[in-house]
Design a protein around this motif. Structure first.
Motif, PDB file in Angstrom:
ATOM      1  N   THR A 249       0.632  -1.218   0.113  1.00 31.90           N
ATOM      2  CA  THR A 249       0.033   0.006   0.052  1.00 31.90           C
ATOM      3  C   THR A 249       0.817   1.249   0.001  1.00 31.90           C
ATOM      4  O   THR A 249       0.530   2.439   0.143  1.00 31.90           O
ATOM      5  CB  THR A 249      -0.979   0.086   1.299  1.00 31.90           C
ATOM      6  OG1 THR A 249      -0.013   0.201   2.543  1.00 31.90           O
ATOM      7  CG2 THR A 249      -1.813  -1.116   1.231  1.00 31.90           C
TER       8      THR A 249
ATOM      9  N   ASN B 297       3.975  -4.210  -7.268  1.00 37.33           N
ATOM     10  CA  ASN B 297       3.284  -5.185  -6.433  1.00 37.33           C
ATOM     11  C   ASN B 297       2.896  -6.595  -7.143  1.00 37.33           C
ATOM     12  O   ASN B 297       2.954  -7.448  -6.298  1.00 37.33           O
ATOM     13  CB  ASN B 297       1.813  -4.134  -6.462  1.00 37.33           C
ATOM     14  CG  ASN B 297       2.129  -3.213  -5.307  1.00 37.33           C
ATOM     15  OD1 ASN B 297       3.165  -3.114  -4.737  1.00 37.33           O
ATOM     16  ND2 ASN B 297       0.916  -2.610  -5.130  1.00 37.33           N
ATOM     17  N   ALA B 298       2.678  -6.835  -8.421  1.00 37.68           N
ATOM     18  CA  ALA B 298       2.432  -7.918  -9.016  1.00 37.68           C
ATOM     19  C   ALA B 298       3.619  -8.569  -9.020  1.00 37.68           C
ATOM     20  O   ALA B 298       3.582 -10.019  -8.499  1.00 37.68           O
ATOM     21  CB  ALA B 298       2.148  -7.394 -10.598  1.00 37.68           C
TER      22      ALA B 298
ATOM     23  N   MET C 241      -2.980 -15.679   1.146  1.00 35.84           N
ATOM     24  CA  MET C 241      -4.165 -14.608   1.042  1.00 35.84           C
ATOM     25  C   MET C 241      -3.743 -13.280   0.942  1.00 35.84           C
ATOM     26  O   MET C 241      -4.061 -12.387   0.186  1.00 35.84           O
ATOM     27  CB  MET C 241      -5.260 -14.844   1.801  1.00 35.84           C
ATOM     28  CG  MET C 241      -6.026 -16.022   1.908  1.00 35.84           C
ATOM     29  SD  MET C 241      -7.195 -16.078   3.095  1.00 35.84           S
ATOM     30  CE  MET C 241      -8.504 -15.257   3.002  1.00 35.84           C
TER      31      MET C 241
ATOM     32  N   ALA D 170      -1.882 -11.723  -2.118  1.00 36.27           N
ATOM     33  CA  ALA D 170      -2.877 -11.358  -3.448  1.00 36.27           C
ATOM     34  C   ALA D 170      -2.879  -9.940  -3.352  1.00 36.27           C
ATOM     35  O   ALA D 170      -3.745  -9.365  -2.492  1.00 36.27           O
ATOM     36  CB  ALA D 170      -4.147 -11.885  -3.464  1.00 36.27           C
ATOM     37  N   ALA D 171      -1.922  -9.138  -3.860  1.00 40.80           N
ATOM     38  CA  ALA D 171      -1.834  -7.514  -3.556  1.00 40.80           C
ATOM     39  C   ALA D 171      -3.009  -6.769  -3.480  1.00 40.80           C
ATOM     40  O   ALA D 171      -3.297  -5.995  -2.509  1.00 40.80           O
ATOM     41  CB  ALA D 171      -0.982  -6.961  -4.597  1.00 40.80           C
ATOM     42  N   PRO D 172      -4.039  -7.069  -4.500  1.00 38.37           N
ATOM     43  CA  PRO D 172      -5.277  -6.293  -4.424  1.00 38.37           C
ATOM     44  C   PRO D 172      -6.117  -6.611  -3.211  1.00 38.37           C
ATOM     45  O   PRO D 172      -6.705  -5.395  -2.546  1.00 38.37           O
ATOM     46  CB  PRO D 172      -6.080  -6.690  -5.653  1.00 38.37           C
ATOM     47  CG  PRO D 172      -5.130  -7.218  -6.624  1.00 38.37           C
ATOM     48  CD  PRO D 172      -4.173  -7.824  -5.628  1.00 38.37           C
ATOM     49  N   ALA D 173      -6.346  -7.674  -2.881  1.00 35.72           N
ATOM     50  CA  ALA D 173      -7.040  -8.103  -1.538  1.00 35.72           C
ATOM     51  C   ALA D 173      -6.027  -7.535  -0.336  1.00 35.72           C
ATOM     52  O   ALA D 173      -6.719  -7.102   0.748  1.00 35.72           O
ATOM     53  CB  ALA D 173      -6.992  -9.598  -1.342  1.00 35.72           C
ATOM     54  N   ASP D 174      -4.839  -7.693  -0.294  1.00 32.53           N
ATOM     55  CA  ASP D 174      -4.191  -6.892   0.670  1.00 32.53           C
ATOM     56  C   ASP D 174      -4.236  -5.671   1.032  1.00 32.53           C
ATOM     57  O   ASP D 174      -4.099  -4.929   2.178  1.00 32.53           O
ATOM     58  CB  ASP D 174      -2.751  -7.336   0.711  1.00 32.53           C
ATOM     59  CG  ASP D 174      -1.505  -6.772   1.526  1.00 32.53           C
ATOM     60  OD1 ASP D 174      -1.366  -7.361   2.713  1.00 32.53           O
ATOM     61  OD2 ASP D 174      -1.037  -5.514   1.360  1.00 32.53           O
ATOM     62  N   TYR D 175      -4.736  -4.722   0.010  1.00 34.51           N
ATOM     63  CA  TYR D 175      -5.057  -3.367   0.364  1.00 34.51           C
ATOM     64  C   TYR D 175      -6.225  -3.316   1.313  1.00 34.51           C
ATOM     65  O   TYR D 175      -6.093  -2.452   2.178  1.00 34.51           O
ATOM     66  CB  TYR D 175      -5.536  -2.646  -1.103  1.00 34.51           C
ATOM     67  CG  TYR D 175      -4.854  -2.693  -2.104  1.00 34.51           C
ATOM     68  CD1 TYR D 175      -3.383  -2.827  -2.216  1.00 34.51           C
ATOM     69  CD2 TYR D 175      -5.235  -2.443  -3.521  1.00 34.51           C
ATOM     70  CE1 TYR D 175      -2.403  -2.950  -3.218  1.00 34.51           C
ATOM     71  CE2 TYR D 175      -4.367  -2.495  -4.564  1.00 34.51           C
ATOM     72  CZ  TYR D 175      -2.937  -2.641  -4.627  1.00 34.51           C
ATOM     73  OH  TYR D 175      -2.275  -2.689  -5.625  1.00 34.51           O
TER      74      TYR D 175
END
Lengths: 208, 624, 359
Positions: B301, B309-310, B364, B367-372
């Motif tokens: 973030t 991030n990817a 879990m 998973a970068a977008p979920a980590d946000y």
């Protein structure tokens, strides 16, 4: 095989630094330590590159305005030469000729001190130009990186000197041979770091 | 020569421990001080949970709460978990490879004292104007902004104890590479030794970035540098990178030794060799290697951009593969075995599902977008407590119980041990499982209180109750230790009866020279092989001869004490009203460098135990 | 032992089920009740990864329970089990299957990472330098309060973020003192507000979901920033596009000429305000008081006092009297000398009547 046993040229082992288990441990441990030191300097280099030319106001001097390439080139040559002389010293250590080793080490130390003197002069020069440790993030990063190296040089010199003085009267043994050897390893390492500093800080500093 | 066995007065014992270079005694020092810090960190955890038990609580102020969480994290990671693991490594690893001591006994002692004084330094902050309050990660903008000297204590305390850890790491590496007994090839090393080896390498490469980060912070706070001052061109993200380049491998520095301990325990109490030993070794090395490639997943973030991030997301997921290999290998070690549920085995068994839980939430989080969403919420708190408590602390408890007889020569009580186990395990899941949901329901981490009506009240109370269970479990463990020590029933070489590796082939506790004659390792699980052939002892690899031993020394304490003194000078140097700081720095450094000089000038060749004395010992044993 | 273990597993399984049934948290605060496209994508990813992970856990637990139940040592059993080295076939299986599972997960992860980072619409400007088709809000985080600037409309507000529904709302994120992190859990994941650079992100607020949450979402600071980090809350007020536009209009009116207080008490309050408070707090929507304190132009219409206290006069008076008692470490305490109770009363009256929308 007792560590303080006296040797003749004939019985002196070809690799005195690793002839005992203590020596072997010291040799390997020191290599590993240098591995850690490499990461330490890598982190400092990364910090320097991130903060290079980052100054609070545009009037301040940047890398391309500051560095004295002829001076730092001379420093490079001096340090490279001192690396070579320490190699000679180790060559004589392996041949069990203590006095020659001491002489070459002395030359190394003298070269080391002249390098340090030039570095002090260089820093002093920059400080007078307004580029100080606290003037900008760039200043902090520069003095920290180059200063860490300078501190290593100082420590290396003290190390060589105390080894030379301590053993001046009693000559080489399997007890102190590894000590001389790792001190010279350290010296080579310092030299290699400087080559990188010269390239990354000074030469790359000139191109902007 | 047999003086070591005599009863000593308290003063003499103290002096003995202060000057010892024996890896087994240093291990005890690590365990005792690590244990004390563990209790401290545990108390801090309890205070945190009491404050959060109900909304709008006033048990402690916001400022003190931030000091609590900072010290809880810092203490548990640097002063409890790591030292206790280093203690177990010190106690066991040299025995497992058939060595008489570590490669650098003097440095071993120096490393311990550095950790110890660093830890004391850090905790003195409570009494000297307030503890650090910027979180254990001490992110630069906040830590530079933080008033008082708390963060200075953090910087200097960790710097000193960090050096100690680095020294220990190098020491173990050299020991394992150079001092294995004849026949002990790399692929015959016990799993715990392997993990010690990989962990030491991680320490060697991970601690220097922390050293640099701490140095930069020290320069900024104490000497006016501008590394993290955005107004002067500085950049706070540098701290985050340096911290996590250290911080992520640190996680593996903690968990891999626990993996090692579990591998030993699972094999022992299943009476079966570790399933897929070579792939376990491979997985350990791979985890260690990948551990350095994934640090930025702590920074999803921060705004590093989608490409970074990817990449870091995918790299992080990759770690699941070697970890999965390990989980399945452990299960299949038990498969077809003869499983006995001793206390260490209970810990090992419960570790498998607990740690799997922590591992999958790790994926879990990757998973970068979920980590946000997860990032800096209680979900993360739940995740890392699942790996650190469910992995490392269970590992420590298992390791301590398992090796207690080897270190102290007496067995911990199994019944009390089972009480501790159940209370701790139930309390652990009760405390942390619910926190996953708290995070998803929007509760950020590191909050000193929360308002009612956000749907978090009951869950927080449940979590606090769970923490109480854990506390009771630990108290029972302490009672167990006291009872056991008072009773002091002596045990033989192989008290668990199913020992497989070299440490179980010698007396408990081992004599100070460990092996009278270096043993010959004829395969993996060297002692097991001999046992299966009906032998009681290892085949010696050398004739009985003189043993060279190092002398004890007080110098490690002196060197460290100098640094400790100098740190106080540096710490208060920025206060204008304290003119004594510079002299204190100088005196401290003089003590340190003076002690180093004495060490290098005074020759120390150690001493020899003579063959005749060793034979004496043997005769005595026969008589007894 | 076996029985106890089983029982324990059953209980924990039961506990998990209750939790799931107990709901997904509050509609205005929970990441499990996604209120827009961003949160929905993140939620989908959570569901996908959870499903995969539950499969993994089930496999592990079945193998694990079988192992510890079937292979327990019977009392007095001294037999030595076969010392198995390992199995290549099994190793290959439990290496390949996880890799496949991870690939299944990695594809949406990478796709979404790039999709959620796409803020290119912010760069499309018209000839006046205004953003063409997107609402852009500059968020500046300060020690325990939030400033929201609408650069294209020339207005400032603070603490209550007002956004239109059913479109992408873009944010420039920045901090002025220490690092904070901007998080509206129901609408999507967080992003840090750094001190050394601007971050960009977008969120979407679905109108139907907003209605379910009474058009009010909770926002949090998610990065430890000092003692009152826990109290650094803000609110998000969602409005339909038309309502949003009319809100912007009324805000712009106040930008030109700040409102004059009505009523004697409020007028007294205004005087005190102009002496003691105006150095840090702006009351016109066009300025931000040099960034020292929150803009108060529409204070009377806010949801909370100081971001977290109930919005009434009593709390406001308490807050003005001793801010440090409520938000320790805030930068307001001690900036305006001692005020008498009457002065505070007048001030509160004035502040609560600062409104921009005529309602």
């Amino acid at each position: 095989m007792h560590v303080e046993e006296k040797f003749t040229d004939a019985t002196w082992p070809a690799a005195p630094e690793t002839a005992t288990l203590e020596g072997k441990n010291k040799y390997l441990g020191f290599w590993l330590f240098l591995g850690g030191e490499t990461v330490l300097f890598a982190s400092l280099f990364a910090t320097y590159l991130a903060l290079k030319d980052k100054v609070p106001d545009s009037g301040m001097l940047l890398a391309k305005d500051l560095y004295e390439i002829p001076l730092t080139f001379a420093m490079t040559m001096i340090l490279l030469t001192s690396s070579l002389t320490s190699v000679y010293a180790m060559y004589h250590m392996k041949n069990n000729s203590f006095q020659k080793m001491q002489t070459w080490l002395l030359i190394t130390v003298v070269l080391g001190f002249s390098f340090l003197a030039l570095e002090v002069y260089e820093f002093n020069h920059y400080v007078h130009l307004g580029h100080t440790f606290t003037s900008s993030a760039y200043g902090s990063a520069f003095y920290t990186l180059v200063g860490f190296h300078g501190a290593h040089v100082t420590f290396g010199l003290m190390w060589f000197l105390s080894l030379m003085l301590r053993n001046a009267k009693r000559g080489l043994s399997l007890y102190n041979a590894p000590k001389f050897f790792v001190a010279s390893l350290y010296w080579h390492f310092i030299d290699v770091v400087w080559v990188f500093i010269f390239t990354v800080v000074y030469l790359m500093g000139m191109v902007g | 020569m047999s003086t070591y066995a005599k009863k000593q007065g308290f003063g003499a014992t103290l002096w003995d421990f202060m000057t010892t270079v024996d890896h087994k005694k240093i291990a005890i020092l690590y365990l005792i001080s690590g244990g004390l810090f563990f209790i401290l960190g545990g108390l801090e955890a309890m205070f945190i949970r009491i404050q959060l038990a109900v909304p709008d609580n006033n048990f402690m102020s916001a400022g003190v709460f931030n000091e609590m969480i900072t010290m809880h994290g810092t203490t548990m990671i640097f002063l409890a978990a790591m030292p206790i693991l280093l203690g177990i490594m010190n106690a066991v690893m040299p025995l497992q490879i058939g060595a008489r001591d570590v490669a650098f006994p003097f440095l071993n002692s120096l490393g311990f004292w550095m950790f110890f004084f660093g830890g004391v330094m850090l905790n003195l902050s409570w009494f000297l104007g307030g503890a650090p309050d910027a979180g254990w990660t001490s992110y630069a903008s906040l830590s530079i902004h933080s008033q008082g000297h708390g963060v200075d204590f953090y910087v200097l305390g960790l710097q000193i104890s960090g050096f100690g850890t680095l020294i220990a790491g190098i020491n173990f590496l050299v020991t394992i590479i150079n001092m294995r007994t004849p026949g002990m090839t790399y692929m015959r090393m016990p799993m715990f030794t392997w993990t010690t080896f990989v962990v030491s390498a991680l320490i060697l490469f991970a601690f220097p970035p922390l050293t640099v980060g701490l140095t930069l912070m020290l320069f900024d706070r104490m000497f006016g540098a501008n590394f993290f001052d955005a107004a002067a061109g500085g950049n706070t993200i540098i701290w985050e990178h340096l911290f996590w380049i250290f911080g992520h491998p640190e996680v593996y520095i903690l968990i891999l030794p626990a993996f090692g301990i579990f591998s030993e325990i699972l094999a022992t109490f299943s009476r079966k060799r570790l399933f897929g030993y070579s792939s376990m070794v491979f997985a350990t090395v791979l985890i260690g290697f990948l551990g350095f490639m994934v640090w930025a997943h702590h920074m999803f973030t921060v705004g590093l951009g989608p490409i970074a991030n990817a990449i870091f997301a995918v790299a992080t997921m990759a770690i699941a593969v070697p970890t999965g290999i390990k989980i399945f290998n452990w299960i299949f070690t038990m498969w077809g075995g003869s499983v006995r549920f001793t206390v260490p085995m209970l810990y090992a068994v419960s570790f498998i599902p607990s740690f799997t839980m922590g591992g999958v939430t790790g994926i879990m989080l990757a998973a970068a977008p979920a980590d946000y969403q997860y990032h800096d919420s209680y979900f993360v708190v739940a995740h890392f407590h699942y790996v650190i408590v469910g992995g490392v602390v269970l590992g420590i408890l298992a390791g301590i119980t398992y090796y207690w007889p080897k270190i102290f020569g007496t067995m911990l009580n199994e019944t009390l041990g089972k009480f501790t186990f159940w209370l701790f395990l139930i309390g652990f899941h009760l405390t942390f499982f619910i926190q996953h949901f708290l995070g998803l329901w929007g509760m950020p981490r590191r909050v000193f209180t929360y308002l009612p009506g956000q749907g978090w009240d009951i869950s927080n109370l449940v979590s606090t109750i769970g923490a109480m269970f854990m506390a009771v479990g630990v108290i029972i463990l302490l009672i167990n230790i006291i009872i056991t020590s008072v009773k002091n029933v002596r045990v033989g070489n192989d008290p668990w009866g199913d020992g497989r590796t070299l440490e179980w082939a010698i007396p408990s506790p081992p004599p100070f020279y460990n092996f009278k004659q270096l043993p010959l390792a004829r395969g993996l699980d060297a002692y097991w092989i001999e046992k299966m052939e009906g032998k009681k002892e290892m085949t010696p690899a050398e004739p009985l001869g003189d043993i060279h031993m190092p002398n004890g020394s007080i110098i490690p304490i002196c060197i460290t004490f100098g640094l400790f003194v100098a740190s106080f000078g540096a710490l208060y140097n920025m206060d204008a009203d304290k003119p004594w700081t510079i002299p204190v720095i100088i005196i401290g450094l003089l003590i340190t460098f003076g002690s180093m000089l004495i060490r290098s000038i005074k020759d120390d060749h150690g001493f020899h135990i003579h063959k005749e004395d060793l034979m004496d010992d043997k005769d005595k044993e026969v008589k007894a | 032992m076996k029985k106890r273990l089983r029982k324990w597993r059953l209980i924990s399984l039961f506990a998990i089920m209750t939790l799931i049934l107990a709901g997904c948290g509050e509609a205005n605060l929970s990441a499990l009740k996604p209120a827009g496209e961003v949160a929905q994508k993140q939620f989908d990813l959570m569901v996908l990864s959870t499903l995969i992970m539950v499969v993994v856990i089930i496999v592990v637990v079945i193998l694990f329970v079988t192992a510890i139940v079937r292979f327990r040592r019977k009392d007095g059993d001294e037999s030595i089990p076969k010392q198995v080295e390992g199995s290549h076939k099994l190793e290959v299986i439990w290496t390949t299957i996880p890799i496949l599972l991870l690939i299944i997960m990695a594809i949406p992860v990478v796709t979404y990472t790039f999709e959620l980072a796409d803020t290119s619409a912010m760069e499309v400007k018209d000839k006046d330098g205004k953003t063409k088709d997107a609402v852009v809000i500059n968020v500046r985080a300060n020690l325990y309060w939030w400033e929201f600037e609408y650069p294209d409309y020339g207005i400032f507000t603070s603490q209550d973020l007002v956004v239109p529904t059913d479109e992408k709302v873009y944010f420039n994120l920045e901090a002025s003192d220490v690092k904070h992190s901007f998080w509206v859990p129901a609408a999507g994941g967080k992003m840090d507000t750094n001190v050394d650079g601007v971050n960009q992100m977008y969120l979407v607020f679905d109108s139907k979901k907003s209605n379910e949450a009474q058009n009010l979402f909770y926002g949090k600071c998610a990065e430890l920033c000092g003692p009152s980090h826990a109290l650094m809350d803000f609110k998000v007020v969602t409005k339909s596009k038309d309502d949003f536009n009319s809100w912007v209009k009324s805000m712009q009116t106040v930008a030109k000429e700040p409102k004059v207080a009505e009523g004697e008490l409020a007028q007294q309050g205004q005087e005190i305000f102009n002496q003691s408070c105006i150095g840090c707090h702006a009351v016109s929507t066009s300025g931000n008081g040099a960034g020292m304190g929150p803009n108060l132009a529409n204070f009377g219409e806010r949801e909370r006092i100081a971001g977290f206290l109930p919005h009434d006069k009593e709390n406001l008076k308490n807050w003005i009297k001793a801010p440090d008692d409520y938000k320790p470490g805030n930068t307001m305490a001690g900036k305006y000398g001692e005020l008498t109770d009457e002065q505070i009363d007048a001030l509160a009256e004035y502040l609560l009547n600062l409104k921009v929308e005529d309602k």
